[in-house]
Design a protein around this motif. Structure first.
Motif, PDB file in Angstrom:
ATOM      1  N   MET A   1     -43.844 -12.195  20.238  1.00  0.00           N
ATOM      2  CA  MET A   1     -44.952 -11.369  20.680  1.00  0.00           C
ATOM      3  C   MET A   1     -46.249 -11.866  20.066  1.00  0.00           C
ATOM      4  O   MET A   1     -47.134 -11.082  19.737  1.00  0.00           O
ATOM      5  N   THR A   3     -48.769 -13.196  21.293  1.00  0.00           N
ATOM      6  CA  THR A   3     -49.983 -12.868  22.041  1.00  0.00           C
ATOM      7  C   THR A   3     -50.242 -11.372  22.095  1.00  0.00           C
ATOM      8  O   THR A   3     -51.298 -10.950  22.553  1.00  0.00           O
ATOM      9  N   HIS A   4     -49.302 -10.559  21.637  1.00  0.00           N
ATOM     10  CA  HIS A   4     -49.467  -9.102  21.642  1.00  0.00           C
ATOM     11  C   HIS A   4     -48.882  -8.534  20.351  1.00  0.00           C
ATOM     12  O   HIS A   4     -47.910  -7.795  20.360  1.00  0.00           O
ATOM     13  N   THR A   6     -50.357  -6.484  18.074  1.00  0.00           N
ATOM     14  CA  THR A   6     -50.663  -5.072  17.800  1.00  0.00           C
ATOM     15  C   THR A   6     -51.348  -4.414  18.990  1.00  0.00           C
ATOM     16  O   THR A   6     -52.051  -5.056  19.756  1.00  0.00           O
ATOM     17  N   ASP A   7     -51.124  -3.104  19.121  1.00  0.00           N
ATOM     18  CA  ASP A   7     -51.890  -2.268  20.050  1.00  0.00           C
ATOM     19  C   ASP A   7     -53.046  -1.622  19.311  1.00  0.00           C
ATOM     20  O   ASP A   7     -54.083  -1.339  19.881  1.00  0.00           O
ATOM     21  N   THR A   9     -55.128  -2.319  15.757  1.00  0.00           N
ATOM     22  CA  THR A   9     -55.313  -3.251  14.664  1.00  0.00           C
ATOM     23  C   THR A   9     -56.125  -2.569  13.574  1.00  0.00           C
ATOM     24  O   THR A   9     -57.287  -2.220  13.783  1.00  0.00           O
ATOM     25  N   ARG A  44     -47.836  -1.258  17.031  1.00  0.00           N
ATOM     26  CA  ARG A  44     -47.745  -1.311  18.492  1.00  0.00           C
ATOM     27  C   ARG A  44     -46.564  -0.460  18.937  1.00  0.00           C
ATOM     28  O   ARG A  44     -45.650  -0.181  18.159  1.00  0.00           O
ATOM     29  N   ASP A  46     -43.304  -0.401  21.065  1.00  0.00           N
ATOM     30  CA  ASP A  46     -42.356  -1.391  21.560  1.00  0.00           C
ATOM     31  C   ASP A  46     -41.164  -0.652  22.147  1.00  0.00           C
ATOM     32  O   ASP A  46     -41.066   0.571  22.025  1.00  0.00           O
TER      33      ASP A  46
END
Length: 119
Positions: A1, A3-4, A6-7, A9, A44, A46
């Motif tokens: 992940m 590129t992703h 955290t939702d 930060t 994030r 998940d």
């Protein structure tokens, strides 16, 4: 992940923990471990086995530690169990009614140190 990661930060546990409100049906424990060398990067939402889980992201040097948390099916605490999967180190345990999985390419000794700090 990569590129992703955290939702949300933030290194502030008081920002990350409330971000999960309304997104999951439990409150994940979020600890500030910067003084111990594991700064919080963020979190994030998940999914594991079709269930939403909290994923907290910490860092140790240039290594990320993903800490997955969800309510345990049993209320008892369990001892930490270490494993290696596809080059990643994992530590799993149950505590205080929650299931924890710490996953990282960090060496096993430091990952166990992280798990001890979380518990």
């Amino acid at each position: 992940m990569a590129t992703h990661l955290t939702d949300v930060t933030s290194s502030d546990q008081h920002t990350v923990k409330p971000w999960f409100d309304g997104k999951i049906d439990f409150a994940p424990p979020v600890k500030d471990l910067a003084a111990q060398g594991f700064p919080l990067i963020g979190g994030r939402l998940d999914y594991l086995q079709n269930r939403p889980v909290a994923a907290l992201v910490y860092q140790r040097h240039k290594h990320f530690v993903n800490l997955f948390i969800w309510p345990a099916t049993r209320s008892s605490s369990t001892t930490k169990k270490a494993a290696v999967r596809q080059g990643y180190n994992l530590v799993h345990w149950n505590d205080s009614g929650m299931t924890f999985w710490a996953v990282s390419d960090l060496n096993p000794v430091e990952l166990r140190e992280f798990a001890e700090l979380i518990k």
